[in-house]
Design a protein around this motif. Structure first.
Motif, mmCIF file in Angstrom:
data_model
loop_
_atom_site.group_PDB
_atom_site.id
_atom_site.type_symbol
_atom_site.label_atom_id
_atom_site.label_comp_id
_atom_site.label_asym_id
_atom_site.label_seq_id
_atom_site.Cartn_x
_atom_site.Cartn_y
_atom_site.Cartn_z
ATOM 1 N N GLU A 287 32.844 6.220 96.448
ATOM 2 C CA GLU A 287 32.012 6.649 97.560
ATOM 3 C C GLU A 287 31.889 8.170 97.572
ATOM 4 O O GLU A 287 32.837 8.897 97.881
ATOM 5 C CB GLU A 287 32.614 6.172 98.877
ATOM 6 N N GLY A 288 30.728 8.693 97.162
ATOM 7 C CA GLY A 288 30.468 10.125 97.212
ATOM 8 C C GLY A 288 30.929 10.892 95.998
ATOM 9 O O GLY A 288 30.866 12.131 96.001
ATOM 10 N N TRP A 289 31.362 10.229 94.942
ATOM 11 C CA TRP A 289 31.838 10.960 93.758
ATOM 12 C C TRP A 289 31.560 10.197 92.464
ATOM 13 O O TRP A 289 31.383 8.979 92.457
ATOM 14 C CB TRP A 289 33.326 11.284 93.866
ATOM 15 N N THR A 290 31.546 10.954 91.351
ATOM 16 C CA THR A 290 31.412 10.408 89.997
ATOM 17 C C THR A 290 32.452 11.084 89.114
ATOM 18 O O THR A 290 32.699 12.288 89.248
ATOM 19 C CB THR A 290 30.000 10.677 89.429
ATOM 20 N N LEU A 291 33.062 10.313 88.221
ATOM 21 C CA LEU A 291 34.160 10.829 87.391
ATOM 22 C C LEU A 291 33.907 10.510 85.927
ATOM 23 O O LEU A 291 33.461 9.410 85.584
ATOM 24 C CB LEU A 291 35.485 10.220 87.840
ATOM 25 N N LEU A 292 34.211 11.491 85.060
ATOM 26 C CA LEU A 292 34.191 11.293 83.613
ATOM 27 C C LEU A 292 35.550 11.715 83.069
ATOM 28 O O LEU A 292 35.949 12.878 83.208
ATOM 29 C CB LEU A 292 33.085 12.118 82.957
ATOM 30 N N ALA A 293 36.267 10.771 82.474
ATOM 31 C CA ALA A 293 37.588 11.048 81.894
ATOM 32 C C ALA A 293 37.511 10.882 80.385
ATOM 33 O O ALA A 293 37.058 9.846 79.894
ATOM 34 C CB ALA A 293 38.637 10.100 82.474
ATOM 35 N N ARG A 294 37.939 11.907 79.668
ATOM 36 C CA ARG A 294 37.965 11.868 78.208
ATOM 37 C C ARG A 294 39.403 11.988 77.724
ATOM 38 O O ARG A 294 40.167 12.821 78.222
ATOM 39 C CB ARG A 294 37.134 13.004 77.613
ATOM 40 N N ARG A 295 39.770 11.158 76.738
ATOM 41 C CA ARG A 295 41.120 11.204 76.169
ATOM 42 C C ARG A 295 41.036 11.348 74.663
ATOM 43 O O ARG A 295 40.133 10.824 74.023
ATOM 44 C CB ARG A 295 41.898 9.934 76.525
ATOM 45 N N TRP A 296 41.986 12.086 74.103
ATOM 46 C CA TRP A 296 42.126 12.215 72.654
ATOM 47 C C TRP A 296 43.601 12.385 72.352
ATOM 48 O O TRP A 296 44.298 13.148 73.012
ATOM 49 C CB TRP A 296 41.328 13.411 72.136
ATOM 50 N N SER A 297 44.097 11.655 71.391
ATOM 51 C CA SER A 297 45.510 11.740 71.051
ATOM 52 C C SER A 297 46.332 11.678 72.336
ATOM 53 O O SER A 297 46.274 10.708 73.069
ATOM 54 C CB SER A 297 45.784 13.026 70.259
ATOM 55 N N SER B 186 40.954 7.522 67.977
ATOM 56 C CA SER B 186 41.936 7.891 68.999
ATOM 57 C C SER B 186 41.296 8.500 70.242
ATOM 58 O O SER B 186 41.990 8.930 71.157
ATOM 59 C CB SER B 186 42.940 8.893 68.420
ATOM 60 N N ARG B 187 39.959 8.523 70.300
ATOM 61 C CA ARG B 187 39.251 9.121 71.427
ATOM 62 C C ARG B 187 38.630 8.038 72.301
ATOM 63 O O ARG B 187 38.223 6.984 71.811
ATOM 64 C CB ARG B 187 38.161 10.081 70.936
ATOM 65 N N SER B 188 38.555 8.329 73.594
ATOM 66 C CA SER B 188 37.911 7.398 74.515
ATOM 67 C C SER B 188 37.312 8.174 75.675
ATOM 68 O O SER B 188 37.698 9.312 75.952
ATOM 69 C CB SER B 188 38.915 6.372 75.043
ATOM 70 N N ALA B 189 36.340 7.549 76.338
ATOM 71 C CA ALA B 189 35.700 8.153 77.503
ATOM 72 C C ALA B 189 35.411 7.058 78.515
ATOM 73 O O ALA B 189 35.035 5.937 78.142
ATOM 74 C CB ALA B 189 34.415 8.881 77.111
ATOM 75 N N THR B 190 35.612 7.391 79.783
ATOM 76 C CA THR B 190 35.365 6.433 80.866
ATOM 77 C C THR B 190 34.549 7.111 81.944
ATOM 78 O O THR B 190 34.896 8.208 82.416
ATOM 79 C CB THR B 190 36.691 5.928 81.471
ATOM 80 N N LEU B 191 33.455 6.478 82.334
ATOM 81 C CA LEU B 191 32.600 6.958 83.420
ATOM 82 C C LEU B 191 32.782 6.013 84.602
ATOM 83 O O LEU B 191 32.655 4.794 84.462
ATOM 84 C CB LEU B 191 31.137 6.972 82.977
ATOM 85 N N ALA B 192 33.129 6.584 85.766
ATOM 86 C CA ALA B 192 33.412 5.763 86.945
ATOM 87 C C ALA B 192 32.853 6.450 88.185
ATOM 88 O O ALA B 192 32.488 7.632 88.158
ATOM 89 C CB ALA B 192 34.912 5.526 87.084
#
Length: 364
Positions: free
Chosen positions: A79-89, A70-76
């Protein structure tokens, strides 16, 4: 931009079979922040996220994804930024590094705009905060809606003496607050936790209730204590009081407290009526299994306690009335946990705590 993501790492990483794809993504995400290429960071924690939301702002380029149950992670990046989104349940964390503070904040806002899924509040539900120290984020507060009965519904679970004392406590308003410490003491299984949940419901119009999950750490970590003393507004209105729940704090407040526990006790008292508590509408509720005679005299001195209630078992007549039969009820009566065990047919009123089951655990 993605071409130099790996080269942004200031150190060489060695990966083995104990590392997960998510561990690698953590390192890649922090690379540009560590080197100073993107020296600003902003983050947001979400309790409930609507299904199907990506947690990515418009124009994001996905670099890595990882899924596990049920967990996931996305690295994106953009221009000028980096994002890490983590999801659980149903929950999620969104973290952004960027070349400016304004850009980091804007990207987080765009990524999380409209994604919160707010459940329909139920009349019997109460919003309660939970504080704990996270290894990754330090002192952290999350909220949950918990079920809590009205005092009229819960009152028969207590002896006449305890119910009488609780009657006044449930009706307290901000104008009635005198002391800042609420002390519930008595044997395990007598319903102290259940009473606090009901109190949270009775006071919800004027008091925000937070439970501290690691109270033994709270008063030995000054930074953690300051974060909680300052608090975090629940957004329901200004000027609300806060009630901090500290459960099973026997060692903290017993009379023969050791030196380390004595320091922690001093900080507790400082929060309730010392300099730390000045100008802050903070109440502290402490539950303990200790007898009143064994509590530290500084805790129970006159004027410090808003209420000091000993929560004991129901007498035999009260227990028989509650259960509807005298079968299994001893001459000394029974605790609430024992009565629930008897109702389920788990055994006599002397059933050990570990056999009482999950339902009884709600009434410790």
């Amino acid at each position: 931009m993605s071409a130099n993501l790996e080269s942004a790492l200031p150190i060489r990483l060695t990966v083995d079979d104990s590392d997960s794809p998510s561990d690698v993504m953590d390192s890649l995400f922090l690379g540009r922040f560590t080197t100073g290429e993107q020296p600003y960071a902003h983050s947001s924690s979400l309790e409930r996220v609507k299904p199907g939301r990506t947690l990515l702002p418009p124009g994001a380029t996905v670099l890595r994804t990882a899924r596990e149950d049920s967990r996931s992670a996305t690295l994106a990046e953009g221009e000028g930024w980096t994002l890490l989104a983590r999801r659980w349940s149903r929950g999620a964390d969104v973290n952004v590094t960027a070349t400016s503070a304004e850009l980091a904040e804007r990207v987080v806002k765009e990524a999380t705009d409209g994604v919160q899924d707010e459940p329909e509040p139920q009349p019997e539900d109460v919003s309660m905060g939970f504080w704990y120290v996270s290894p990754q984020r330090g002192p952290h507060r999350t909220t949950r809606r918990i079920s809590a009965g009205t005092w009229d519904e819960v009152r028969p679970n207590y002896s006449a003496q305890v119910a009488g004392a609780m009657d006044g406590l449930m009706k307290i308003t901000p104008d009635d607050v005198s002391g800042r410490l609420l002390l519930l003491h008595g044997p395990p299984g007598t319903g102290k936790t259940s009473a606090l949940r009901t109190l949270a419901r009775a006071w919800r119009d004027w008091c925000q209730v937070d439970c501290v999950l690691d109270p033994e750490r709270l008063f030995n970590d000054v930074g953690y204590l300051m974060d909680i003393a300052i608090g975090e507004d629940d957004g329901s209105g200004k000027g609300r009081w806060r009630l901090l729940l500290l459960e099973d704090c026997d060692e903290l407040i017993r009379g023969e407290a050791k030196h380390t526990a004595g320091q922690a006790l001093s900080r507790l008292l400082n929060l309730t009526d010392g300099l730390l508590g000045q100008g802050r509408n903070v109440l502290v509720a402490v539950t303990t299994n200790e007898d009143l005679e064994r509590l530290h005299p500084a805790v129970v001195r006159p004027g410090r306690c808003l209420a000091r209630i000993e929560v004991g078992p129901l007498s035999r007549p009260e227990a028989v009335s509650w259960l509807g039969t005298d079968e299994g009820v001893g001459r000394e009566g029974a605790t609430l946990a024992e009565l629930f065990a008897l109702r389920r047919g788990s055994g006599p009123a002397s059933v050990p705590k570990q056999e009482a089951g999950a339902e009884a655990g709600l009434y410790l």
